[in-house]
Motif scaffolding. Structure first.
Motif, PDB file in Angstrom:
ATOM      1  N   TYR A 138     -50.094  51.057 101.980  1.00  0.00           N
ATOM      2  CA  TYR A 138     -50.494  49.972 101.082  1.00  0.00           C
ATOM      3  C   TYR A 138     -50.225  48.610 101.697  1.00  0.00           C
ATOM      4  O   TYR A 138     -50.985  47.666 101.517  1.00  0.00           O
ATOM      5  N   ARG A 139     -49.127  48.507 102.458  1.00  0.00           N
ATOM      6  CA  ARG A 139     -48.779  47.212 103.035  1.00  0.00           C
ATOM      7  C   ARG A 139     -49.643  46.854 104.246  1.00  0.00           C
ATOM      8  O   ARG A 139     -50.044  45.707 104.408  1.00  0.00           O
ATOM      9  N   ILE A 140     -49.939  47.867 105.086  1.00  0.00           N
ATOM     10  CA  ILE A 140     -50.827  47.598 106.227  1.00  0.00           C
ATOM     11  C   ILE A 140     -52.210  47.196 105.706  1.00  0.00           C
ATOM     12  O   ILE A 140     -52.796  46.211 106.140  1.00  0.00           O
ATOM     13  N   LEU A 141     -52.702  47.958 104.744  1.00  0.00           N
ATOM     14  CA  LEU A 141     -54.029  47.658 104.200  1.00  0.00           C
ATOM     15  C   LEU A 141     -54.067  46.232 103.650  1.00  0.00           C
ATOM     16  O   LEU A 141     -55.005  45.481 103.903  1.00  0.00           O
ATOM     17  N   LYS A 142     -53.021  45.875 102.943  1.00  0.00           N
ATOM     18  CA  LYS A 142     -52.972  44.533 102.364  1.00  0.00           C
ATOM     19  C   LYS A 142     -53.041  43.460 103.453  1.00  0.00           C
ATOM     20  O   LYS A 142     -53.672  42.423 103.287  1.00  0.00           O
ATOM     21  N   SER A 143     -52.383  43.738 104.592  1.00  0.00           N
ATOM     22  CA  SER A 143     -52.305  42.703 105.630  1.00  0.00           C
ATOM     23  C   SER A 143     -53.601  42.584 106.429  1.00  0.00           C
ATOM     24  O   SER A 143     -53.822  41.583 107.078  1.00  0.00           O
ATOM     25  N   ILE A 144     -54.472  43.588 106.399  1.00  0.00           N
ATOM     26  CA  ILE A 144     -55.689  43.481 107.218  1.00  0.00           C
ATOM     27  C   ILE A 144     -56.961  43.344 106.396  1.00  0.00           C
ATOM     28  O   ILE A 144     -58.049  43.336 106.945  1.00  0.00           O
ATOM     29  N   THR A 145     -56.849  43.249 105.083  1.00  0.00           N
ATOM     30  CA  THR A 145     -58.070  43.091 104.301  1.00  0.00           C
ATOM     31  C   THR A 145     -58.023  41.794 103.506  1.00  0.00           C
ATOM     32  O   THR A 145     -56.954  41.297 103.180  1.00  0.00           O
ATOM     33  N   SER A 146     -59.203  41.272 103.226  1.00  0.00           N
ATOM     34  CA  SER A 146     -59.238  40.030 102.445  1.00  0.00           C
ATOM     35  C   SER A 146     -59.360  40.340 100.950  1.00  0.00           C
ATOM     36  O   SER A 146     -59.236  39.462 100.122  1.00  0.00           O
ATOM     37  N   LEU A 226     -61.973  47.113 114.460  1.00  0.00           N
ATOM     38  CA  LEU A 226     -63.044  46.800 115.409  1.00  0.00           C
ATOM     39  C   LEU A 226     -62.745  45.504 116.144  1.00  0.00           C
ATOM     40  O   LEU A 226     -62.913  45.398 117.360  1.00  0.00           O
ATOM     41  N   LYS A 227     -62.277  44.521 115.394  1.00  0.00           N
ATOM     42  CA  LYS A 227     -61.945  43.235 116.021  1.00  0.00           C
ATOM     43  C   LYS A 227     -60.839  43.451 117.031  1.00  0.00           C
ATOM     44  O   LYS A 227     -60.813  42.827 118.099  1.00  0.00           O
ATOM     45  N   PHE A 228     -59.918  44.344 116.690  1.00  0.00           N
ATOM     46  CA  PHE A 228     -58.799  44.638 117.576  1.00  0.00           C
ATOM     47  C   PHE A 228     -59.316  45.106 118.939  1.00  0.00           C
ATOM     48  O   PHE A 228     -58.823  44.679 119.977  1.00  0.00           O
ATOM     49  N   ALA A 229     -60.367  45.971 118.917  1.00  0.00           N
ATOM     50  CA  ALA A 229     -60.947  46.449 120.174  1.00  0.00           C
ATOM     51  C   ALA A 229     -61.514  45.277 120.978  1.00  0.00           C
ATOM     52  O   ALA A 229     -61.290  45.168 122.189  1.00  0.00           O
ATOM     53  N   ILE A 277     -64.795  45.350 125.516  1.00  0.00           N
ATOM     54  CA  ILE A 277     -65.542  44.403 124.679  1.00  0.00           C
ATOM     55  C   ILE A 277     -66.804  45.079 124.146  1.00  0.00           C
ATOM     56  O   ILE A 277     -67.110  45.020 122.956  1.00  0.00           O
ATOM     57  N   SER A 278     -67.497  45.781 125.040  1.00  0.00           N
ATOM     58  CA  SER A 278     -68.754  46.418 124.627  1.00  0.00           C
ATOM     59  C   SER A 278     -68.519  47.460 123.547  1.00  0.00           C
ATOM     60  O   SER A 278     -69.241  47.519 122.554  1.00  0.00           O
ATOM     61  N   ILE A 279     -67.487  48.284 123.734  1.00  0.00           N
ATOM     62  CA  ILE A 279     -67.204  49.316 122.727  1.00  0.00           C
ATOM     63  C   ILE A 279     -66.915  48.657 121.382  1.00  0.00           C
ATOM     64  O   ILE A 279     -67.378  49.102 120.336  1.00  0.00           O
ATOM     65  N   GLY A 280     -66.168  47.562 121.430  1.00  0.00           N
ATOM     66  CA  GLY A 280     -65.854  46.849 120.191  1.00  0.00           C
ATOM     67  C   GLY A 280     -67.112  46.368 119.493  1.00  0.00           C
ATOM     68  O   GLY A 280     -67.274  46.514 118.282  1.00  0.00           O
ATOM     69  N   ILE A 281     -68.029  45.806 120.300  1.00  0.00           N
ATOM     70  CA  ILE A 281     -69.258  45.267 119.697  1.00  0.00           C
ATOM     71  C   ILE A 281     -70.125  46.399 119.143  1.00  0.00           C
ATOM     72  O   ILE A 281     -70.612  46.325 118.007  1.00  0.00           O
ATOM     73  N   ILE A 282     -70.264  47.469 119.916  1.00  0.00           N
ATOM     74  CA  ILE A 282     -71.063  48.609 119.423  1.00  0.00           C
ATOM     75  C   ILE A 282     -70.438  49.148 118.139  1.00  0.00           C
ATOM     76  O   ILE A 282     -71.124  49.458 117.174  1.00  0.00           O
TER      77      ILE A 282
END
Ligand code: UDP
Ligand code: MG
Length: 308
Positions: A138-146, A226-229, A277-282
């Motif tokens: 619950y805490r991780i989800l809270k920190s990465i979602t708007s 995805l952004k992390f990648a 970078i490419s994997i992240g974008i795909i």
């Protein structure tokens, strides 16, 4: 119809009678018209025959019997689809969610809220691993979602017909109802409670189901992975650039180098960075596509006593 109570059922033969008894007591106190919607999610025990027997003597007992186990979120979704109440309650069958709390939740709903969810102050009788992983999730989800998804809150809640109608129009296949309901908005509030131990039987949420559910929550409500990648890709490329300058320096200026090392190291690092970078974008594209492309029915009904 004032109230629909949705109860997902997966191997709950030891809880059904006790549950309906307590629910009836609560509904009698509230003085409302009510339907009970039992959704049998492919139970392998006698749950469905117990429910059918209840339905024979009580016309407010409705049931939906799935063709197999589709999972808790889908079972609740089927109940929502068939419910007709002005207010709708989602409650677990194992009596971990005390039915008596519905009285207070209903009162708060009528005070001008569209959602009243039940927030766990304490959870009894669960393993430390479950408590710990749930807390972290619950805490991780809270920190990465708007989306403002409340922590330590399950699906035990009451909501207005307005919310149910919006939920029914949301087509996603990977349901994460508590997140979707937060996303919908309107006025939402909560009551606190102590989560009881399971009355009988054992949990239907295996670790495999829990992990899948957690990933549905994260991918449905955050693009952070995805952004992390992509971010990794940029960092690696940046480091590669610095190493490249150093390699060029040793090759042409200090002349203190090993034959072939320069070109090898530059290409390995550079390619690594570009690939990430490419994997992240795909991934950004695939995540959006895959969620919407498989237009399968969410569930298959074997039998029901609810007419269209
Ligand atoms: N459930 C379901 N399908 C499943 C697993 C669970 O319909 O595949 C139901 C279950 O019968 C109960 C509710 O979902 O009414 C919550 O499940 P459980 O108590 O097993 O989960 P826990 O409380 O351990 O997280
Ligand atoms: Mg439970």
């Amino acid at each position: 119809m004032d109230l629909s109570i949705i109860i997902p059922i997966y191997n709950e033969e030891g809880n059904i009678h006790k549950l309906i008894e307590r629910l009836r007591g609560v509904v009698a106190q509230m003085n409302v018209s009510c339907e009970y919607i039992f959704v049998n999610d492919g139970s392998r025990d006698r749950s469905i025959s117990l429910i059918k027997a209840l339905a024979q003597t009580d016309s407010s007992v409705r049931y939906i019997d799935f063709s197999r186990n589709f999972g808790h979120q889908i079972a609740v979704t089927a109940g929502l689809d068939k419910s007709i109440g002005d207010a709708v309650v989602i409650i677990d069958a194992d009596l971990q969610d005390p039915p008596e709390l519905i009285i207070e939740m209903y009162r708060k709903l009528k005070e001008g809220n569209e959602v009243v969810y039940a927030k766990r102050k304490a959870r009894k009788g669960e393993s430390w691993l479950k408590l710990f992983t749930a807390r972290m999730f619950y805490r991780i989800l809270k920190s990465i979602t708007s989306v403002n998804i409340p922590v330590d809150t399950g699906d035990f809640r009451i909501m207005d017909r307005k919310i149910v109608d919006v939920l029914k129009a949301m087509p996603e296949q990977n349901k994460f109802l508590r997140g979707q309901i937060s996303w919908i908005g309107f006025r939402q509030t909560y009551v606190e409670y102590e989560r009881d131990e399971r009355h009988a039987g054992e949990t239907g949420y295996t670790y495999k189901k829990m992990i899948r559910f957690a990933l549905d929550g994260i991918t449905g409500f955050s693009n952070f992975p995805l952004k992390f990648a992509s971010i990794c890709g940029f960092i690696v490329s940046g480091v590669a650039f610095v190493v490249m300058l150093y390699a060029l320096y040793t090759r042409f200026i200090s002349k203190d180098y090993i034959e072939g090392w320069t070109s090898t190291i530059i290409s390995v690092l550079f390619l690594g960075g570009i690939q990430l970078i490419s994997i992240g974008i795909i991934g950004e594209y695939i995540s959006r596509l895959s969620a919407n492309s498989r237009q399968r029915p969410l569930y298959i009904i074997n039998e029901t006593n609810i007419d269209e």
